[in-house]
Design a protein around this motif. Sequence first.
Motif, PDB file in Angstrom:
ATOM      1  N   ASP A 109      -3.421  -4.564   6.118  1.00 24.17           N
ATOM      2  CA  ASP A 109      -2.337  -3.643   6.490  1.00 24.17           C
ATOM      3  C   ASP A 109      -1.685  -4.075   7.805  1.00 24.17           C
ATOM      4  OD1 ASP A 109      -4.430  -3.027   8.174  1.00 24.17           O
ATOM      5  OD2 ASP A 109      -3.971  -0.869   8.205  1.00 24.17           O
ATOM      6  N   ASP A 110      -1.652  -5.381   8.042  1.00 24.55           N
ATOM      7  CA  ASP A 110      -0.986  -5.928   9.224  1.00 24.55           C
ATOM      8  C   ASP A 110       0.481  -5.463   9.232  1.00 24.55           C
ATOM      9  OD1 ASP A 110       0.236  -7.480  11.175  1.00 24.55           O
ATOM     10  OD2 ASP A 110      -0.896  -9.290  10.690  1.00 24.55           O
ATOM     11  N   PRO A 111       0.901  -4.750  10.275  1.00 25.20           N
ATOM     12  CA  PRO A 111       2.263  -4.197  10.267  1.00 25.20           C
ATOM     13  C   PRO A 111       3.360  -5.167  10.714  1.00 25.20           C
ATOM     14  CG  PRO A 111       1.109  -3.521  12.246  1.00 25.20           C
ATOM     15  CD  PRO A 111       0.142  -4.358  11.468  1.00 25.20           C
ATOM     16  N   ARG A 112       2.987  -6.369  11.151  1.00 23.80           N
ATOM     17  CA  ARG A 112       4.012  -7.293  11.673  1.00 23.80           C
ATOM     18  C   ARG A 112       5.154  -7.496  10.681  1.00 23.80           C
ATOM     19  NH1 ARG A 112       1.632 -12.879  12.869  1.00 23.80           N
ATOM     20  NH2 ARG A 112       0.241 -12.217  11.203  1.00 23.80           N
ATOM     21  N   GLY A 113       6.346  -7.284  11.124  1.00 27.84           N
ATOM     22  CA  GLY A 113       7.514  -7.567  10.298  1.00 27.84           C
ATOM     23  C   GLY A 113       7.876  -6.476   9.308  1.00 27.84           C
ATOM     24  N   SER A 114       7.034  -5.463   9.182  1.00 32.76           N
ATOM     25  CA  SER A 114       7.316  -4.407   8.205  1.00 32.76           C
ATOM     26  C   SER A 114       8.124  -3.286   8.836  1.00 32.76           C
ATOM     27  CB  SER A 114       6.008  -3.812   7.671  1.00 32.76           C
ATOM     28  OG  SER A 114       5.263  -4.797   6.999  1.00 32.76           O
ATOM     29  N   ASP A 115       9.082  -2.770   8.091  1.00 31.27           N
ATOM     30  CA  ASP A 115       9.808  -1.582   8.543  1.00 31.27           C
ATOM     31  C   ASP A 115       9.111  -0.325   8.043  1.00 31.27           C
ATOM     32  OD1 ASP A 115      12.180  -2.769   9.893  1.00 31.27           O
ATOM     33  OD2 ASP A 115      12.415  -3.712   7.935  1.00 31.27           O
ATOM     34  N   VAL A 116       8.434  -0.480   6.926  1.00 29.93           N
ATOM     35  CA  VAL A 116       7.702   0.633   6.324  1.00 29.93           C
ATOM     36  C   VAL A 116       6.402   0.080   5.764  1.00 29.93           C
ATOM     37  CG1 VAL A 116       7.723   2.358   4.458  1.00 29.93           C
ATOM     38  CG2 VAL A 116       9.850   1.787   5.643  1.00 29.93           C
ATOM     39  N   MET A 117       5.320   0.845   5.876  1.00 27.53           N
ATOM     40  CA  MET A 117       4.066   0.426   5.239  1.00 27.53           C
ATOM     41  C   MET A 117       3.656   1.497   4.240  1.00 27.53           C
ATOM     42  SD  MET A 117       1.669  -1.949   5.193  1.00 27.53           S
ATOM     43  CE  MET A 117       1.770  -2.831   6.739  1.00 27.53           C
ATOM     44  N   LEU A 118       3.474   1.060   3.005  1.00 30.27           N
ATOM     45  CA  LEU A 118       3.011   1.973   1.960  1.00 30.27           C
ATOM     46  C   LEU A 118       1.543   1.687   1.677  1.00 30.27           C
ATOM     47  CD1 LEU A 118       5.941   1.490  -0.621  1.00 30.27           C
ATOM     48  CD2 LEU A 118       5.656   3.422   0.969  1.00 30.27           C
ATOM     49  N   HIS A 119       0.795   2.739   1.416  1.00 26.68           N
ATOM     50  CA  HIS A 119      -0.594   2.587   0.992  1.00 26.68           C
ATOM     51  C   HIS A 119      -0.743   3.328  -0.328  1.00 26.68           C
ATOM     52  CE1 HIS A 119      -2.291   1.145   4.895  1.00 26.68           C
ATOM     53  NE2 HIS A 119      -1.275   1.807   5.388  1.00 26.68           N
ATOM     54  N   ALA A 120      -1.241   2.673  -1.342  1.00 26.79           N
ATOM     55  CA  ALA A 120      -1.430   3.357  -2.622  1.00 26.79           C
ATOM     56  C   ALA A 120      -2.638   4.285  -2.518  1.00 26.79           C
ATOM     57  CB  ALA A 120      -1.643   2.325  -3.717  1.00 26.79           C
ATOM     58  N   LEU A 121      -2.413   5.555  -2.836  1.00 19.76           N
ATOM     59  CA  LEU A 121      -3.523   6.507  -2.914  1.00 19.76           C
ATOM     60  C   LEU A 121      -3.780   6.723  -4.402  1.00 19.76           C
ATOM     61  CD1 LEU A 121      -2.114   9.001  -0.265  1.00 19.76           C
ATOM     62  CD2 LEU A 121      -3.946   7.340   0.102  1.00 19.76           C
ATOM     63  N   ASP A 122      -4.571   7.707  -4.740  1.00 17.31           N
ATOM     64  CA  ASP A 122      -4.835   7.925  -6.166  1.00 17.31           C
ATOM     65  C   ASP A 122      -3.631   8.516  -6.895  1.00 17.31           C
ATOM     66  OD1 ASP A 122      -7.303   6.908  -5.907  1.00 17.31           O
ATOM     67  OD2 ASP A 122      -8.280   8.847  -5.527  1.00 17.31           O
ATOM     68  N   GLU A 123      -3.632   8.339  -8.179  1.00 17.34           N
ATOM     69  CA  GLU A 123      -2.716   9.005  -9.103  1.00 17.34           C
ATOM     70  C   GLU A 123      -1.240   8.961  -8.715  1.00 17.34           C
ATOM     71  OE1 GLU A 123      -4.398  12.884 -10.004  1.00 17.34           O
ATOM     72  OE2 GLU A 123      -6.358  11.911  -9.808  1.00 17.34           O
ATOM     73  N   GLY A 124      -0.760   7.763  -8.512  1.00 17.49           N
ATOM     74  CA  GLY A 124       0.674   7.604  -8.307  1.00 17.49           C
ATOM     75  C   GLY A 124       1.200   8.170  -7.007  1.00 17.49           C
ATOM     76  N   ILE A 125       0.344   8.353  -6.048  1.00 13.72           N
ATOM     77  CA  ILE A 125       0.805   8.848  -4.749  1.00 13.72           C
ATOM     78  C   ILE A 125       0.679   7.720  -3.723  1.00 13.72           C
ATOM     79  CG2 ILE A 125       0.408  10.539  -2.892  1.00 13.72           C
ATOM     80  CD1 ILE A 125       1.347  11.850  -5.435  1.00 13.72           C
ATOM     81  N   LEU A 126       1.679   7.618  -2.868  1.00 15.48           N
ATOM     82  CA  LEU A 126       1.669   6.591  -1.832  1.00 15.48           C
ATOM     83  C   LEU A 126       1.731   7.247  -0.461  1.00 15.48           C
ATOM     84  CD1 LEU A 126       4.457   4.583  -3.601  1.00 15.48           C
ATOM     85  CD2 LEU A 126       2.202   3.587  -3.179  1.00 15.48           C
ATOM     86  N   GLU A 127       0.868   6.813   0.434  1.00 19.76           N
ATOM     87  CA  GLU A 127       1.051   7.242   1.805  1.00 19.76           C
ATOM     88  C   GLU A 127       2.121   6.338   2.397  1.00 19.76           C
ATOM     89  OE1 GLU A 127      -2.310   7.108   4.601  1.00 19.76           O
ATOM     90  OE2 GLU A 127      -0.812   7.347   6.186  1.00 19.76           O
ATOM     91  N   ILE A 128       3.000   6.913   3.184  1.00 21.21           N
ATOM     92  CA  ILE A 128       4.096   6.113   3.733  1.00 21.21           C
ATOM     93  C   ILE A 128       4.116   6.219   5.251  1.00 21.21           C
ATOM     94  CG2 ILE A 128       5.663   8.055   3.162  1.00 21.21           C
ATOM     95  CD1 ILE A 128       7.914   5.911   3.008  1.00 21.21           C
ATOM     96  N   ARG A 129       4.185   5.082   5.893  1.00 22.00           N
ATOM     97  CA  ARG A 129       4.313   5.059   7.353  1.00 22.00           C
ATOM     98  C   ARG A 129       5.570   4.275   7.705  1.00 22.00           C
ATOM     99  NH1 ARG A 129      -1.990   3.341   8.554  1.00 22.00           N
ATOM    100  NH2 ARG A 129      -2.892   5.018   7.293  1.00 22.00           N
ATOM    101  N   CYS A 130       6.547   5.009   8.245  1.00 19.50           N
ATOM    102  CA  CYS A 130       7.781   4.329   8.640  1.00 19.50           C
ATOM    103  C   CYS A 130       7.589   3.787  10.048  1.00 19.50           C
ATOM    104  CB  CYS A 130       8.957   5.293   8.570  1.00 19.50           C
ATOM    105  SG  CYS A 130       9.288   5.790   6.864  1.00 19.50           S
ATOM    106  N   LEU A 131       7.751   2.485  10.194  1.00 22.34           N
ATOM    107  CA  LEU A 131       7.389   1.841  11.454  1.00 22.34           C
ATOM    108  C   LEU A 131       8.585   1.536  12.344  1.00 22.34           C
ATOM    109  CD1 LEU A 131       4.865  -0.695   9.860  1.00 22.34           C
ATOM    110  CD2 LEU A 131       4.328   1.514  10.887  1.00 22.34           C
ATOM    111  N   THR A 132       9.754   1.489  11.750  1.00 19.76           N
ATOM    112  CA  THR A 132      10.950   1.174  12.548  1.00 19.76           C
ATOM    113  C   THR A 132      12.049   2.180  12.213  1.00 19.76           C
ATOM    114  OG1 THR A 132      11.957  -0.233  10.873  1.00 19.76           O
ATOM    115  CG2 THR A 132      10.452  -1.311  12.431  1.00 19.76           C
ATOM    116  N   GLU A 133      13.070   2.145  13.012  1.00 19.53           N
ATOM    117  CA  GLU A 133      14.222   3.021  12.801  1.00 19.53           C
ATOM    118  C   GLU A 133      14.853   2.754  11.425  1.00 19.53           C
ATOM    119  OE1 GLU A 133      14.748   5.489  14.717  1.00 19.53           O
ATOM    120  OE2 GLU A 133      16.408   6.078  13.408  1.00 19.53           O
ATOM    121  N   LYS A 134      14.969   1.483  11.082  1.00 21.37           N
ATOM    122  CA  LYS A 134      15.515   1.100   9.775  1.00 21.37           C
ATOM    123  C   LYS A 134      14.710   1.755   8.662  1.00 21.37           C
ATOM    124  CE  LYS A 134      16.832  -3.743  10.111  1.00 21.37           C
ATOM    125  NZ  LYS A 134      16.321  -5.060   9.729  1.00 21.37           N
ATOM    126  N   GLY A 135      13.399   1.675   8.792  1.00 22.84           N
ATOM    127  CA  GLY A 135      12.504   2.233   7.781  1.00 22.84           C
ATOM    128  C   GLY A 135      12.630   3.743   7.707  1.00 22.84           C
TER     129      GLY A 135
END
Lengths: 337, 292
Positions: free
Chosen positions: A150-176
């Motif tokens: 889950d290295d955030p370098r270069g990512s505007d958004v980081m998604l993590h797959a949770l169970d059953e079609g749900i994604l945790e979302i972390r917006c890391l930049t203004e663009k994201g």
Amino acid sequence: MSEILSSATLRRLVDQWITEGRHVAGPRLVNDRLLYGWLESAGQLTLDGETRPRNSIKDFLFPRHEKLYGYKLGRKRVELTEVAPLVDEQIVIAARPCDAALGPILDRVFNWDYSDATYNRRRELTTIVTLACQSFDAQCFCTSVGSGPDDPRGSDVMLHALDEGILEIRCLTEKGRRLFAGQTEPSALKAQVGAGPEIRFDLGKVGEFLEGGFEDAQWPEMARRCLGCGVCAYTCPTCHCFDIVDEGAGGQGVRARNWDACQFGMFTLHAAGHNPRSQQAQRQRQRIYHKFRIYPQKFGTLLCTGCGNCTRNCPVGLGVQPVLSAISRKMQSNDEL
Amino acid sequence: MRKSARPPFTIKTTMNANIYLPDLMEVVQVRQQTADVKSVRIRFRDEERARAFSFRVGQFGIFSAFGAGESPFNLCSSSNWQDFIEFCFRRTGRVTEALWNIDEGDIVGFRGPYGNAYPMDKWRGKNLIFIGGGIAMPPIRCAIWYALENRDQYGQITIVYGSRKVGDLVFQNELDRWAEYDNVRVVTCVDPGGETPDWKGEIGFVPTVVQQADISAENAIALVIGPPIMIQFTLPVLSKIGLGDSDIYTSLENRMKCGVGKCGRCNCGPAYVCKEGPVFTLEQIKRLPKDF
Ligand code: SF4
Ligand code: FES
């Protein structure tokens, strides 16, 4: 608290972005093979299957072929025409962290001293939405080069797959944040990030070896089976060597830059015939030195994200990880003597 | 689903100049130097660019023959010369083949100047030893003219220039003009068998000629440019007469495409020749890995 969204929402957004005229790229199956490519609809977006695509997202920031400008020849006349600047936004969805990291790495190359406007524009127009990794294959080695699933370098958004079609979302930049504004919900769910692939070599030992190992007998040994095909470089997120050529006929055409690779014999051939790297061993050595010594000394980080594509795609099983593992083993056994 | 023709937000972008876009230059003079070498004098078409342009001797440019491509060449004119710049090339490939056919009035492309330069300021007050082999004269010629135009700032100037045969010497007409200056010695040589009946210079290889020329290393620097083999055998001679590694300079001629540190092909170990070079001292070169 975290923020979540469903994969159904994600797909709806992808379709919406495409309809709005943005260019959206992501992993898709092409002849049963997972490759990053432009998506025509969210249906093509493939979020499972192979560990990672066989190519990299480099194509979207630094395309394999790019027109630099056009030329038109007349009698004692030359007219140069600027290529219309890119105006459309690009979104890369479900990039792997080892791909997303290429942004900050290539930014330095394209901006030390001379700023490359074409690259910078593409970069500014691109939002990278990364999907943290949950599976690894035998070629992945991000953890060996100081990175991880889950290295955030270069990512505007980081998604993590949770169970059953749900994604945790972390917006890391203004663009994201702007991309997903109003589309997520608060939740108590929180992703667990795995440890990533096992560490396959000792980076410190590799550094020690490279310090004095330029003329080590190991290079010819290791490079013997290399075919010099360049596939390692083409599928690498961070390899950025290019050629500049004129492509045209009948007095007009374009000057373009095309990907090149340090694995080719012609790459360094002088006009007068001398070639500083006439042997494949010298070219393999250059690739490793560039990634693990030359670039780091200049810019402070490695020119390698540990994606493993070089080995995954190499017809003879070479690439960064096997070479560095061999070096690291050799250094360790030297220590024990 | 909200549909809009335009994205709901805009991303700020910066547009700066295209660093690969060359200036258009008019060819004002073409001189055939040898059977396969020509020198070309060009000037900016754009007056404003011409006024704004300056360079330092030792730097290089990337020159275009549109439709064929680009190649790097040293700027072989002196940086004191106004209104035009010169470059010199040997006919060896696609781009130089196209350049071979240009005439006065034709248009070529130029971008630059790139790279570092000869430390002409640091060389002030010193005796200068210039040693060149074959087509390597142009990158020395710019420094020679620069030193001659600032004659009182430099001491004794010794020029040793050799080639395989007489017909391969470039800028032959300028050799005599250099020799006319005070305190300038010009030694020319050709490889054994390369002489003509009326040849007045030395016969022998550059390293041997340098050895026999009785050159003093005192308060001197040397600039040595030529084929790898010539450099390899000339360096020990210079060390022997007493020049230190930091007083011996050369200019590396690696294959280049971008000229601006991006395309990744010109490096010699950690050194990007297009940016940290092309001019290096022997001391610097000895610290580089054997990658040239
Ligand atoms: S290491 Fe493998 S992929 Fe790279 S050039 Fe050699 S054979 Fe091709
Ligand atoms: S010529 Fe492209 S990096 Fe030096």
